[in-house]
Write an enzyme that holds these catalytic residues in place. Sequence first.
Site, PDB file in Angstrom:
ATOM      1  N   VAL A  50      74.927  18.946  11.498  1.00 51.84           N
ATOM      2  CA  VAL A  50      73.590  19.000  12.092  1.00 51.84           C
ATOM      3  C   VAL A  50      73.631  19.717  13.444  1.00 51.84           C
ATOM      4  CG1 VAL A  50      71.668  17.608  12.969  1.00 51.84           C
ATOM      5  CG2 VAL A  50      72.885  16.895  10.892  1.00 51.84           C
ATOM      6  N   CYS A  51      74.727  19.566  14.173  1.00 50.86           N
ATOM      7  CA  CYS A  51      74.821  20.070  15.548  1.00 50.86           C
ATOM      8  C   CYS A  51      74.506  21.565  15.690  1.00 50.86           C
ATOM      9  CB  CYS A  51      76.190  19.742  16.140  1.00 50.86           C
ATOM     10  SG  CYS A  51      76.497  17.965  16.284  1.00 50.86           S
TER      11      CYS A  51
END
Length: 211
Positions: A50-51
């Site tokens: 997700v980062c």
Amino acid sequence: MALVGKQFPNITVDAISEMGDNLRINVLEEATKNNKKVLLFWYPKDFTFVCPTELHAFQSALGEFEKRNTIVIGASCDTNEVHFAWLNTPKNQGGIEGVTYPLLADTTRNLSNALGILDVEEVYCEETDTVLLEGSNVTFRATFLIDETGKVFHEAVNDMPLGRNVNEFLRMIDAYSHVQSHGEVCPANWEAGKEAMNANRNSTAEYLAKH
């Protein structure tokens, strides 16, 4: 402990620029010395899932933050060396090549610990008579908006699987700037250009009657 309405911690942290320059950044001073707002966002780890979507989303909106006199700073507990490797990894390989704002490398965890955003818990072990750490000891997805005086005016913490909505932070900056400029308060779902209210019951009643 909530920091809203309080001064951001006066802690200097290692950081790196897109060019690989090693920096030392004090977020409080970035706000007060430059007379700018600061958006500081924390993410768990480099080279994860997700980062990178979040880092690219903040990069895409960087011009909008700059229009609002706001500095964007990313942060995690990774080292500068890991940050630099990720900055040099292409987007189509899960990297963050093209990100231009600085990244804090809070390897000491001094700042993230002061902010209370680490996924960690101290557990006493009777067998060894020691205190052990449980959890990943990396940060949740925490975001802090800091005004020109160094005061935190918004904070949010997401669990690790939950990516942020960058536009909501732009809206919060717009709302706070409206309060600063006009002395009015901003009702639910307020956006720039919409009607705000005076801080009294009559104004609230009039607003609710119209909406």
